[in-house]
Design a protein around this motif. Structure first.
Motif, PDB file in Angstrom:
ATOM      1  N   LEU A   1      45.954 -53.629  -3.003  1.00  0.00           N
ATOM      2  CA  LEU A   1      44.793 -53.806  -2.134  1.00  0.00           C
ATOM      3  C   LEU A   1      44.354 -52.465  -1.560  1.00  0.00           C
ATOM      4  CD1 LEU A   1      42.747 -55.594  -0.642  1.00  0.00           C
ATOM      5  CD2 LEU A   1      44.496 -55.956   1.118  1.00  0.00           C
TER       6      LEU A   1
ATOM      7  N   LEU B   1      40.649 -50.899  -1.995  1.00  0.00           N
ATOM      8  CA  LEU B   1      39.819 -50.507  -0.851  1.00  0.00           C
ATOM      9  C   LEU B   1      39.505 -49.020  -0.888  1.00  0.00           C
ATOM     10  CD1 LEU B   1      41.404 -52.644   2.011  1.00  0.00           C
ATOM     11  CD2 LEU B   1      39.213 -53.023   0.855  1.00  0.00           C
TER      12      LEU B   1
ATOM     13  N   CYS C   1      40.691 -45.013   2.273  1.00  0.00           N
ATOM     14  CA  CYS C   1      41.282 -46.220   2.845  1.00  0.00           C
ATOM     15  C   CYS C   1      42.329 -45.836   3.874  1.00  0.00           C
ATOM     16  CB  CYS C   1      41.905 -47.061   1.739  1.00  0.00           C
ATOM     17  SG  CYS C   1      42.685 -48.558   2.350  1.00  0.00           S
TER      18      CYS C   1
ATOM     19  N   ASP D   1      42.073 -50.335   7.640  1.00  0.00           N
ATOM     20  CA  ASP D   1      41.226 -51.031   6.669  1.00  0.00           C
ATOM     21  C   ASP D   1      42.022 -52.110   5.939  1.00  0.00           C
ATOM     22  OD1 ASP D   1      39.037 -49.344   7.269  1.00  0.00           O
ATOM     23  OD2 ASP D   1      39.755 -47.860   5.806  1.00  0.00           O
TER      24      ASP D   1
ATOM     25  N   ARG E   1      42.807 -54.972   8.415  1.00  0.00           N
ATOM     26  CA  ARG E   1      41.604 -55.776   8.672  1.00  0.00           C
ATOM     27  C   ARG E   1      41.333 -56.714   7.509  1.00  0.00           C
ATOM     28  NH1 ARG E   1      37.039 -54.010   7.139  1.00  0.00           N
ATOM     29  NH2 ARG E   1      37.392 -51.834   7.627  1.00  0.00           N
ATOM     30  N   ARG E   2      41.429 -56.177   6.286  1.00  0.00           N
ATOM     31  CA  ARG E   2      41.155 -57.003   5.104  1.00  0.00           C
ATOM     32  C   ARG E   2      42.215 -58.088   4.935  1.00  0.00           C
ATOM     33  NH1 ARG E   2      37.364 -59.586   2.927  1.00  0.00           N
ATOM     34  NH2 ARG E   2      37.565 -59.856   0.705  1.00  0.00           N
TER      35      ARG E   2
ATOM     36  N   GLU F   1      41.304 -60.813   7.294  1.00  0.00           N
ATOM     37  CA  GLU F   1      40.169 -61.592   6.769  1.00  0.00           C
ATOM     38  C   GLU F   1      40.629 -62.554   5.680  1.00  0.00           C
ATOM     39  OE1 GLU F   1      37.593 -58.485   5.428  1.00  0.00           O
ATOM     40  OE2 GLU F   1      36.812 -58.049   7.445  1.00  0.00           O
TER      41      GLU F   1
END
Length: 132
Positions: free
Chosen positions: A8, A12, A19, A23, A26-27, A30
């Motif tokens: 990931l 990103l 990245c 970040d 946060r992802r 989400e």
């Protein structure tokens, strides 16, 4: 999980150009929210429905009942599928449990009909398979 997080991070980094750990966090938050919105009970219920259709006899029964658009007697359904009476009973029971078929006793006969759920699923499946 560490391998997935690293992958990931690389994704990103490609998308954002750079990245940071924030970040990634946060992802991940989400994505966790998306997963929680599905709910395991709902996923399990949907898998039960799909499992009920994942058998040639059961799927054929659902397709026939949807196409008929009316109740059919178990003796009519038995003429459509090449299974024993106990196999037919077992298949219909699984379809009832999955909410794809409703059954009712009519005197000495048992009649079945497709539910709205079955009609919707068959319609979607028909639209997902091309004739090519």
């Amino acid at each position: 999980m560490a391998q997935a997080t690293e992958r990931l991070r690389r994704y990103l980094d490609d998308e954002l150009g750079e990245c940071r750990s924030e970040d990634v966090e946060r992802r991940l938050d989400e994505l966790g929210t998306l997963e929680a919105a599905l709910g395991t009970e709902r996923v399990d219920a949907e898998l039960d429905v799909l499992s009920a259709l994942a058998n040639e006899t059961r799927y054929t029964l659902v397709r026939v009942l949807v196409a008929a658009g009316e109740e059919l007697c178990v003796c009519e359904l038995n003429a459509v599928v090449d299974v024993s009476e106990s196999g037919l009973s077992h298949a219909l029971s699984a379809l009832v449990d999955a909410g794809l078929v409703d059954g009712r006793k009519d005197g000495r006969w048992k009649k079945y009909r497709a539910t709205n759920r079955a009609v919707t699923l068959v319609t979607v499946l028909e639209g997902s398979v091309s004739d090519e």
